[in-house]
Design a protein around this motif. Sequence first.
Motif, PDB file in Angstrom:
ATOM      1  N   ALA A 105     -53.825  45.761  11.378  1.00  0.00           N
ATOM      2  CA  ALA A 105     -55.219  46.219  11.372  1.00  0.00           C
ATOM      3  C   ALA A 105     -55.383  47.615  11.946  1.00  0.00           C
ATOM      4  CB  ALA A 105     -56.085  45.231  12.166  1.00  0.00           C
ATOM      5  N   VAL A 106     -54.629  47.951  12.990  1.00  0.00           N
ATOM      6  CA  VAL A 106     -54.852  49.209  13.689  1.00  0.00           C
ATOM      7  C   VAL A 106     -53.936  50.310  13.157  1.00  0.00           C
ATOM      8  CG1 VAL A 106     -54.946  50.356  15.933  1.00  0.00           C
ATOM      9  CG2 VAL A 106     -55.589  47.937  15.733  1.00  0.00           C
TER      10      VAL A 106
ATOM     11  N   LEU B 116     -51.830  44.363  15.691  1.00  0.00           N
ATOM     12  CA  LEU B 116     -51.796  45.800  15.961  1.00  0.00           C
ATOM     13  C   LEU B 116     -51.219  46.562  14.776  1.00  0.00           C
ATOM     14  CD1 LEU B 116     -52.314  47.866  18.380  1.00  0.00           C
ATOM     15  CD2 LEU B 116     -49.825  47.857  18.595  1.00  0.00           C
TER      16      LEU B 116
ATOM     17  N   GLU C  12     -55.652  51.675   9.782  1.00  0.00           N
ATOM     18  CA  GLU C  12     -56.306  52.957  10.070  1.00  0.00           C
ATOM     19  C   GLU C  12     -55.627  54.099   9.316  1.00  0.00           C
ATOM     20  OE1 GLU C  12     -58.897  54.010  11.647  1.00  0.00           O
ATOM     21  OE2 GLU C  12     -59.527  52.521  13.125  1.00  0.00           O
TER      22      GLU C  12
ATOM     23  N   TYR D  14     -64.405  48.947  18.163  1.00  0.00           N
ATOM     24  CA  TYR D  14     -63.199  48.673  18.939  1.00  0.00           C
ATOM     25  C   TYR D  14     -63.488  48.013  20.283  1.00  0.00           C
ATOM     26  CZ  TYR D  14     -59.612  50.630  15.952  1.00  0.00           C
ATOM     27  OH  TYR D  14     -58.725  50.823  14.926  1.00  0.00           O
TER      28      TYR D  14
ATOM     29  N   ARG E  44     -55.647  55.035  18.981  1.00  0.00           N
ATOM     30  CA  ARG E  44     -56.354  53.756  18.879  1.00  0.00           C
ATOM     31  C   ARG E  44     -55.415  52.587  19.191  1.00  0.00           C
ATOM     32  NH1 ARG E  44     -59.060  57.495  16.696  1.00  0.00           N
ATOM     33  NH2 ARG E  44     -61.247  57.323  16.098  1.00  0.00           N
ATOM     34  N   ALA E  45     -54.192  52.681  18.710  1.00  0.00           N
ATOM     35  CA  ALA E  45     -53.229  51.625  18.995  1.00  0.00           C
ATOM     36  C   ALA E  45     -52.848  51.603  20.471  1.00  0.00           C
ATOM     37  CB  ALA E  45     -51.988  51.822  18.128  1.00  0.00           C
TER      38      ALA E  45
ATOM     39  N   VAL F  95     -62.727  45.987  12.549  1.00  0.00           N
ATOM     40  CA  VAL F  95     -63.082  47.391  12.810  1.00  0.00           C
ATOM     41  C   VAL F  95     -63.216  48.209  11.529  1.00  0.00           C
ATOM     42  CG1 VAL F  95     -62.046  47.381  15.096  1.00  0.00           C
ATOM     43  CG2 VAL F  95     -60.639  48.002  13.129  1.00  0.00           C
TER      44      VAL F  95
ATOM     45  N   MET G 231     -62.838  44.547  19.323  1.00  0.00           N
ATOM     46  CA  MET G 231     -61.414  44.357  19.048  1.00  0.00           C
ATOM     47  C   MET G 231     -60.606  44.406  20.341  1.00  0.00           C
ATOM     48  SD  MET G 231     -59.077  43.809  16.784  1.00  0.00           S
ATOM     49  CE  MET G 231     -59.095  44.464  15.118  1.00  0.00           C
TER      50      MET G 231
ATOM     51  N   VAL H 143     -54.644  57.743  14.983  1.00  0.00           N
ATOM     52  CA  VAL H 143     -54.349  56.317  14.806  1.00  0.00           C
ATOM     53  C   VAL H 143     -53.518  55.797  15.978  1.00  0.00           C
ATOM     54  CG1 VAL H 143     -53.112  54.658  13.374  1.00  0.00           C
ATOM     55  CG2 VAL H 143     -54.567  56.389  12.306  1.00  0.00           C
TER      56      VAL H 143
ATOM     57  N   CYS I 150     -55.536  49.822  22.351  1.00  0.00           N
ATOM     58  CA  CYS I 150     -55.454  48.374  22.140  1.00  0.00           C
ATOM     59  C   CYS I 150     -54.316  47.772  22.950  1.00  0.00           C
ATOM     60  CB  CYS I 150     -55.273  48.067  20.649  1.00  0.00           C
ATOM     61  SG  CYS I 150     -56.755  48.380  19.645  1.00  0.00           S
TER      62      CYS I 150
END
Length: 374
Positions: A93-94, A90, A98, A70, A235-236, A58, A73, A232, A239
């Motif tokens: 990368a996330v 997680l 981020e 995403y 986004r997590a 991403v 992902m 951020v 996921c």
Amino acid sequence: MTYLLSEEQSMLRDSARDFLQGQAPVALQRSLRDSDAGLGFEPAVWQQAIDLGWLCAVFPEEQGGLAMGYQGMGCVFEHMGRNLAALPLLSQAVLCGELLLRTANAAQQALWLPALLAGTQRFALALEEGGRHAPLPVHTRARRVDGAWVLDGEKWFVMDGVGAQQLIVTACLEDGSLGLFVVDVQSPGVALQRSRMVDSRNSARVQLQAVRLGDDRQLAAHSHTAQALDAVLDRARICLAAEALGLTREAFERTVAYLKERVQFDVPIGSFQALQHRVARLYTELELLESCVRAALAAIDADAPDLPLLASLAKARASDLCERVLNEAVQLHGGIGVTDEFDLGLFVKRARVLQHTLGDGIFHRDRYALLRDF
């Protein structure tokens, strides 16, 4: 917004499915649990995931990423859920990736991002300070002493903290604003202790006592730090909702298969109408969760203004179904569903942790209401 995967995202989904089924099946998670592996994951499998480009998926191309978005992902996390794959994706990368993209200056990015993307250094976010998810207020303090920052506080449930080289720590500055600091775990005053989680995953408790840091260790020295952290975390959360979707679907499909093969009174128990009704309701709920997750993932890629709403909607429904689907799965299996030898128990334990990580259903329903000015 479009929910259709691009060709590259479809390839990422298919490679993740094949790789996780072959290299990180449920049996590996059982083995890691039984051996009490401190890292909570298999380093060789993690290195293979890095080689597949998952850490870069991403990130923008100018930062050495693949810019796959995403939605691709999310498919990786969904198959991680199906296989109970324990990988620090997680956190690396996330969450931390981020945060560095959004809050680090050019020099800091040049120093830390290449190591993060290559996997040569592992990063973990030290956020929680209690038994429930609460990004704010922050009780860890950062104060100026003789031209340096001094941190004092304690962080709980640091995902993938065991074995990490760098921690991104949230702290309250002297003016009451939020600060972010990159802390080397080998720094004097840092004490890290493994937390034993019910799902056997990597988690740590961190104590910070008079940890001295230079200015080059502070991220985002401006007023938008809290907004960047919230973006951020959303986004997590999405996921995690995708992982929960994969986990609950796998548990559901295993349960349906069991109902078709378990015979009682000379007929498969799946022929009983009462059980069919229960399964039908679960199927409907899972379809609704998938719609929420797909919409939230697409909102990230489209940078949609309603992303926070969709993130809390997806995470609230995912948290609720982590409890409902797994409870029903155990009941529909009967006595075998509560035995340790049966894999369903591993799904139950992972689901319980997913349910509460970065906010449970109660937290996100309340947040959704606040965002809608209810």
